[in-house]
Scaffold this active site. Structure first.
Site, mmCIF file in Angstrom:
data_model
loop_
_atom_site.group_PDB
_atom_site.id
_atom_site.type_symbol
_atom_site.label_atom_id
_atom_site.label_comp_id
_atom_site.label_asym_id
_atom_site.label_seq_id
_atom_site.Cartn_x
_atom_site.Cartn_y
_atom_site.Cartn_z
ATOM 1 N N HIS A 24 0.758 1.967 -3.890
ATOM 2 C CA HIS A 24 -0.019 2.417 -2.728
ATOM 3 C C HIS A 24 0.661 1.992 -1.428
ATOM 4 C CE1 HIS A 24 -1.418 -1.675 -2.210
ATOM 5 N NE2 HIS A 24 -1.906 -1.698 -3.427
ATOM 6 N N HIS A 26 2.109 -1.564 -0.920
ATOM 7 C CA HIS A 26 3.420 -1.800 -1.538
ATOM 8 C C HIS A 26 4.515 -1.174 -0.669
ATOM 9 C CE1 HIS A 26 0.793 -1.400 -5.330
ATOM 10 N NE2 HIS A 26 1.035 -2.686 -5.205
ATOM 11 N N CYS A 64 -9.904 -16.407 -12.615
ATOM 12 C CA CYS A 64 -10.055 -14.962 -12.354
ATOM 13 C C CYS A 64 -8.963 -14.220 -13.113
ATOM 14 C CB CYS A 64 -9.944 -14.630 -10.868
ATOM 15 S SG CYS A 64 -9.912 -12.835 -10.583
ATOM 16 N N CYS A 88 -6.737 -11.992 -10.732
ATOM 17 C CA CYS A 88 -5.748 -12.752 -9.967
ATOM 18 C C CYS A 88 -4.760 -13.448 -10.891
ATOM 19 C CB CYS A 88 -6.390 -13.850 -9.128
ATOM 20 S SG CYS A 88 -7.397 -13.314 -7.756
ATOM 21 N N CYS A 130 -14.881 -14.305 -7.794
ATOM 22 C CA CYS A 130 -13.594 -14.324 -7.114
ATOM 23 C C CYS A 130 -13.779 -13.714 -5.728
ATOM 24 C CB CYS A 130 -12.564 -13.508 -7.900
ATOM 25 S SG CYS A 130 -11.051 -13.249 -6.958
ATOM 26 N N HIS A 137 -11.686 -10.382 -5.674
ATOM 27 C CA HIS A 137 -12.052 -9.265 -6.537
ATOM 28 C C HIS A 137 -13.552 -9.057 -6.702
ATOM 29 C CE1 HIS A 137 -7.827 -10.024 -7.883
ATOM 30 N NE2 HIS A 137 -7.819 -8.721 -7.690
ATOM 31 N N LYS A 179 -11.395 7.749 10.795
ATOM 32 C CA LYS A 179 -10.502 8.603 11.571
ATOM 33 C C LYS A 179 -9.839 9.639 10.675
ATOM 34 C CE LYS A 179 -9.723 5.570 15.459
ATOM 35 N NZ LYS A 179 -8.794 4.681 16.141
HETATM 36 ZN ZN LIG Z 1 -9.484 -12.416 -8.367
#
Ligand SMILES: [Zn+2]
Length: 512
Positions: free
Chosen positions: A17, A20, A125, A128, A143, A146, A295
Site C-alpha cells: 500500500h 510501503h 499481540c 504485532c 493492542c 490493532h 477529499k
Molecule cells: Zn498489535
C-alpha cells in the site's frame, strides 16, 4: 565513500500500500542523490516472511506459510519496480542463505554468553508479533495498534540479555546525538532506554514457521531478530562470491516508520554489540500518511491507491507528491484532491510549462540551437549555491527541504521569463544579444533544476535532459556554466499532460 541505505522489510501477509511506497520512494531518492555525488551506493529492500502473522494468514487461506510468501513476495517486488526504485538487492527472509546467516550470527551471540533459557509469561499481540508491557497494553487488554485482545502466553523461551547492554546503549545515545532522527524519535528511544531495559525473548517454542535455533531445534528465532539481521545477511550473499559487508557495513542509514522504532533503535544496536558487529551510523524515522478520505477527486475517488495513481499520472508524479506534500519525518495528510492540485499547479503549470516554453522558444527564435550568451544572464545568481544547499539538505535527510530548494528555483525561472519577456525581445533585431542571453539562461537553469530533480522524478527529467542534449547527471555538473554547450534541441512531448477527469456515470439512463 560507501553509502548503505535500507527500507524495512515488509510482511508478506499484507497487501502493498501507499505507506510501503512512501518509504521505498524516499530511500530511492536518497540512493539516487548519493549516486549523483559519486558515492558507492547499496540500497536494500525486501520481504519479511517468517513469524506468526504470516503463519496465521496462511492458515486462514489453507496454504503453507512458504506458499503464502511465494505468492505475495512478488507483489512487493513488482511495487518496487513500478515505483522505479533502484534497489541493488531484494531480500526474502525465507531464503536459505539468509536463514544460514541468522543461525551463524545468533550462535555467536549464544556462545558469547548473551542468551539463557527461561519462561516467558505475558501479554502478546499476534499481529504485532510482539510482547506488550506497561503502557503498550491498551484498555481492556487490547493492542493499541490493532485493537485486538492480547493473548496471555506462557512458554519456554531463550532470552536475550538486553538488560546487560543498558550502559552501552546509554553511552551510544550520549555520544551520538543524531543516532536517531528526527530528535523527537531520538528522545523517545532514549526515554525507553532510561526507563530500564528488561531481557527479551529471543526464541519461540510454540511456532514452527521461522529460523530453527541451532543449539536447540525445538525453537525458532523470534521473527524480529531474524528480520533485523536481514540488513547484514543480505550483504553476505547479494553478489556471488563476494562479501559486500566488507565494503558496506555498517549501514549509513536505516529508514523506517515510527511504529518499529523500538526494535531498530534499542534492540538492534544491542544485538549487534552482542554479535561483535558495528552498529549503524544513523536511523531516520518518518511519520504516517494520513488519508483524508473526505477529499474526493473525479479520477481517483477518495483514497490514494499508488497503483491507480501510477496508471493515470505516472510514477514520477506520485514520487513527487509524496515527498512534496508531507515534511519527511512528520505526519501529514494526503488526499486525491491534494494530489491533483499539486499535479496541475506545480508539475504541469510550473515545471512542465517551463520546459515546454523554453524548448519551443529556442526552436522558434534560434532554430533549435541554444545560443551562446555574450554575458552572464542575471538569473545565474539565483542558481548559485543551489547544488550545495541541496547536498546539505540531503546530508540532514531533509528530503522535503531539498525538493523545496529546487522548486523555489523552478518558480524563479518562470518569474524571470515573465520579467525578460523574450517574445518581446524577439521582435527587436537590436535585442538579439539580450535574447541570446535569456534563452541560454533558461536552458541552463532548466538543465540545473532537472539534474537536481532527477532523484525525485527520474523518468521525466531523463526525457527533458535528453531533449536538451545534456548528458552530465552529476551533482557537480548542476552549477551555472557561463559558456556551456548544448546539442541541438530535440522533441519533447508534454511532461505532465492535463488529464480529462473521467465523467462519473450518469445518475439515470437517458430516455430513448
Ligand atoms: Zn498489535
Amino acid at each position: 565513500m560507501a553509502y548503505y541505505v535500507t527500507t524495512p522489510i515488509y510482511y508478506v501477509n499484507a497487501e502493498p500500500h501507499l505507506g510501503h511506497a512512501y518509504t521505498i520512494v524516499a530511500v530511492d531518492v536518497l540512493a539516487r542523490h548519493m549516486r549523483q555525488r559519486g558515492e558507492e551506493v547499496f540500497f536494500l529492500t525486501g520481504t519479511d516472511e517468517h513469524g506468526e502473522p504470516v503463519a496465521q494468514e496462511a492458515d486462514r487461506l489453507g496454504m503453507t506459510p512458504k506458499e503464502l510468501a511465494d505468492k505475495n513476495a512478488p507483489r512487493f517486488r513488482d511495487m518496487v519496480a513500478r515505483l522505479d526504485a533502484t534497489n541493488d538487492f531484494f531480500i526474502r527472509t525465507s531464503d536459505e542463505r539468509h536463514v544460514e546467516g541468522v543461525r551463524r550470527i545468533l550462535q555467536r551471540v549464544y556462545d558469547a554468553g548473551h542468551v539463557y533459557l527461561g519462561t516467558y509469561e505475558g501479554w502478546y499481540c499476534p499481529r504485532c508479533a510482539d510482547f506488550k508491557s506497561g503502557n503498550e497494553i491498551g484498555a481492556g487488554n487490547r493492542c493499541p495498534i490493532h485493537g485486538i485482545e492480547l493473548d496471555w502466553q506462557e512458554e519456554e523461551n531463550y532470552f536475550f540479555r538486553l538488560s546487560a547492554f543498558q550502559e552501552r546503549l546509554e553511552r551510544l545515545y550520549a555520544e551520538r546525538g543524531d543516532f536517531v532522527m528526527p530528535v523527537a524519535r531520538y528522545n523517545e528511544a532514549r526515554s525507553f532506554i532510561d526507563g530500564g531495559l528488561a531481557d527479551i525473548s529471543l526464541t519461540r517454542s510454540s511456532l514452527p514457521w521461522g529460523v530453527p535455533v541451532p543449539w536447540d531445534e525445538r525453537h525458532v528465532f523470534y521473527v524480529w531478530f531474524d528480520a533485523l539481521l536481514n540488513y547484514y545477511t543480505a550483504l553476505t550473499y547479494a553478489r556471488d562470491g563476494e562479501d559486500l559487508a566488507e565494503r558496506f557495513w555498517p549501514p549509513t542509514l536505516h529508514v523506517m516508520a515510527k511504529d518499529i522504532l523500538k526494535f531498530h533503535a534499542v534492540i538492534w544496536p544491542a544485538l549487534l554489540m552482542a554479535a561483535g558487529l558495528e552498529i549503524p551510523r544513523r536511523l531516520f524515522v518518518h511519520g504516517y500518511l494520513l488519508m483524508d478520505e473526505a477529499k474526493m477527486s473525479k479520477s481517483l475517488g477518495n483514497v490514494i491507491d499508488p497503483f491507480q495513481v501510477i496508471d493515470l499520472y505516472g510514477t514520477d508524479a506520485l514520487r513527487f507528491y509524496l515527498l512534496r506534500e508531507i515534511v519527511f519525518g512528520g505526519d501529514g495528510s494526503v488526499s486525491p484532491e491534494g494530489f491533483e492540485k499539486r499535479y496541475t499547479t506545480e508539475l504541469a503549470n510550473e515545471y512542465g510549462n517551463l520546459a515546454s516554453r523554453t524548448l519551443s522558444m529556442i526552436a522558434r527564435y534560434r532554430d533549435g540551437v541554444v545560443p551562446v550568451a555574450a554575458e552572464a544572464p542575471t538569473v545565474a545568481s539565483d542558481l548559485d549555491g543551489l547544488a550545495a544547499s541541496v547536498r546539505e539538505r540531503f546530508d540532514a535527510v531533509d528530503i522535503t527541504g531539498a525538493l523545496d530548494e529546487i522548486w523555489q528555483r523552478v518558480r524563479r525561472l518562470n518569474q524571470w521569463v515573465q520579467e525578460e519577456a523574450p517574445w518581446q525581445l524577439a521582435k527587436d533585431p537590436a535585442a538579439a544579444a539580450r535574447l541570446d542571453g535569456v534563452l541560454y539562461g533558461l536552458a541552463e537553469g532548466l538543465r540545473i533544476v532537472s539534474v537536481l530533480l532527477e532523484p525525485f522524478m527520474p523518468e521525466k527529467t531523463e526525457q527533458l535532459l535528453g531533449a536538451l542534449g545534456a548528458n552530465d547527471r552529476s551533482l557537480d555538473g548542476a552549477r551555472f556554466r557561463p559558456d556551456g554547450r548544448f546539442d541541438a534541441i530535440g522533441e519533447l512531448a508534454p511532461l505532465f499532460p492535463r488529464l480529462e477527469p473521467a465523467e462519473p456515470p450518469a445518475a439515470s439512463p437517458a430516455a430513448s
